[in-house]
Design an enzyme around this catalytic site. Structure first.
Site, mmCIF file in Angstrom:
data_model
loop_
_atom_site.group_PDB
_atom_site.id
_atom_site.type_symbol
_atom_site.label_atom_id
_atom_site.label_comp_id
_atom_site.label_asym_id
_atom_site.label_seq_id
_atom_site.Cartn_x
_atom_site.Cartn_y
_atom_site.Cartn_z
ATOM 1 N N SER A 70 0.844 -1.193 0.000
ATOM 2 C CA SER A 70 0.000 0.000 0.000
ATOM 3 C C SER A 70 0.877 1.240 0.000
ATOM 4 O O SER A 70 2.014 1.205 0.466
ATOM 5 C CB SER A 70 -0.906 0.011 1.236
ATOM 6 O OG SER A 70 -0.142 0.147 2.414
ATOM 7 N N ASP A 71 0.361 2.329 -0.527
ATOM 8 C CA ASP A 71 1.069 3.599 -0.399
ATOM 9 C C ASP A 71 1.159 3.942 1.089
ATOM 10 O O ASP A 71 0.389 3.434 1.912
ATOM 11 C CB ASP A 71 0.331 4.703 -1.169
ATOM 12 C CG ASP A 71 1.257 5.823 -1.608
ATOM 13 O OD1 ASP A 71 2.359 5.941 -1.031
ATOM 14 O OD2 ASP A 71 0.885 6.574 -2.516
ATOM 15 N N CYS A 72 2.107 4.794 1.451
ATOM 16 C CA CYS A 72 2.383 5.069 2.858
ATOM 17 C C CYS A 72 1.130 5.529 3.599
ATOM 18 O O CYS A 72 0.491 6.514 3.202
ATOM 19 C CB CYS A 72 3.470 6.129 2.978
ATOM 20 S SG CYS A 72 4.999 5.663 2.173
ATOM 21 N N ASP A 73 0.772 4.814 4.657
ATOM 22 C CA ASP A 73 -0.387 5.124 5.491
ATOM 23 C C ASP A 73 -1.718 4.939 4.768
ATOM 24 O O ASP A 73 -2.750 5.416 5.247
ATOM 25 C CB ASP A 73 -0.322 6.555 6.055
ATOM 26 C CG ASP A 73 0.756 6.706 7.106
ATOM 27 O OD1 ASP A 73 0.912 5.789 7.924
ATOM 28 O OD2 ASP A 73 1.437 7.746 7.112
ATOM 29 N N ALA A 74 -1.729 4.253 3.637
ATOM 30 C CA ALA A 74 -2.975 4.127 2.876
ATOM 31 C C ALA A 74 -4.051 3.372 3.653
ATOM 32 O O ALA A 74 -5.244 3.631 3.468
ATOM 33 C CB ALA A 74 -2.710 3.434 1.539
#
Length: 352
Positions: A293-297
């Site tokens: 996942s993208d960061c903190d997604a």
């Protein structure tokens, strides 16, 4: 591949540093007396068997602990900690958590932004740039100033609007050209030949990640934010525009990773989109790497998409998202930890 066959990835790479003499022996070091009994260290058997052996040795808490970008060590197996988040769009960058540059190495070569590199229309140049980045990365890693060989690059989103804040890190507006850039970059970074031959001795030079899947080309505009934006895309536009770069990245480039985007696609969070991540990427394109996942997604899904913490994690895992980046805390994962997953061994120590 069934969901129970896939868990967040773990790397088996020796970490060479100046403190090597004081660290515990790596699992597969010949100096480690336990190496002989670890079947996952046996290079003469298929990787699938080695994976099964490693998984069988991990307990549930250890598996859960590997779900973030910063994966802790597993001391009882002498498996060292690993950092998945390193950036290398146009050279090694300290934007991620993996690149240190706090010792004898202070910087790495920086190449032009991708929008400029792509304007050369020179696929072999793109390949050689990525190849140079990966070789520098190996050198920095061997010097102990890089905590992982997994890089979240290239960005293969198409550029529909030049006002997009990340326009400079894309290859442009044409899906075919962006796809060719993806293939050249991934082959160069991972150690494949320019023509698509086999990896050297079957090993990766580094791991490339094609991002951000899919239909992401907005940061903030007219009250819309990339965290909450719901891209309404027709099946034809997906097939003609947004999917081709990722498809070629997987099928021709053989990328070992995909990154799902923060935003939603036709009402569904990208990182919880089973049709996108599993049915399309894995089922139709044959992708067999790890999805990050993208960061903190996953946190964004909770804070901006209407999920509870447990539902956000569960939906992401069930959709085929393999590495949950910057999760809230270990306790947030526990209620859904029974969605079993497995570990994918990417590499052995290789010196290029």
């Amino acid at each position: 591949m069934g969901l129970h066959k896939i868990i967040v990835v773990a790397i088996i790479i020796s970490f060479l540093s100046n403190s090597e003499s004081t660290r515990p022996p790596f699992s597969c070091d010949t100096s480690n007396p336990d190496t002989g009994k670890f079947q996952f260290c046996n290079l003469s058997i298929p990787v699938t068997q080695r994976v099964e052996d490693l998984i069988a040795r991990l307990n549930l808490d250890e598996k859960i602990s590997q779900l973030g970008n910063t994966a802790p060590a597993i001391p009882r197996l002498n498996i060292p900690a690993y950092e998945w988040w390193s950036e290398a769009l146009h050279g090694l960058s300290t934007e991620g958590e993996g690149v240190l540059f706090n010792g004898s190495i202070k910087a790495a070569t920086q190449f032009p932004q991708i929008i400029l590199t792509a304007s050369t229309f020179d696929e072999h140049l793109w390949y050689r740039i990525a190849q140079a980045i990966a070789r520098e990365a190996r050198a920095v890693y061997n010097a102990g100033e890089l905590k992982g060989m997994t890089f979240w690059a290239p960005n293969v989103n198409i550029l529909r609007d030049p006002r997009w804040g990340r326009a400079q890190e894309t290859a442009g507006e044409d899906p075919m050209m962006v796809g060719k850039y993806a293939v050249a970059y991934v082959r160069g970074l991972q150690g494949d030949s320019f023509g698509g031959g086999k990896l050297k001795d079957g090993h990766l030079q580094a791991s490339a990640c094609c991002k951000h899947f899919a239909a992401q080309d907005l940061d903030y505009w007219n009250g819309h934010h990339r965290f909450t934006f719901d891209a309404q895309v027709t099946p034809q536009d997906m097939a003609d525009s947004f999917q081709p770069p990722f498809k070629t990245c997987v099928e021709e480039g053989k990328a070992t990773s995909l990154m799902c985007a923060y935003s939603r696609l036709n009402g569904v969070s990208n990182c919880a989109n089973y049709d996108l991540l599993t049915k399309t990427a894995r089922g139709q394109w044959g992708f067999d790497g790890y999805i990050v996942s993208d960061c903190d997604a996953i946190r964004v899904m909770r804070d901006a998409h209407g999920y509870t913490t447990e539902d956000a994690v569960a939906a992401s895992l069930k959709a085929g998202n393999l590495s949950l980046i910057s999760l809230l805390s270990l306790n947030d994962i526990l209620p859904v930890a029974q969605i079993g997953r497995k570990i994918y061994i990417i590499d052995e120590p290789v010196y290029w």
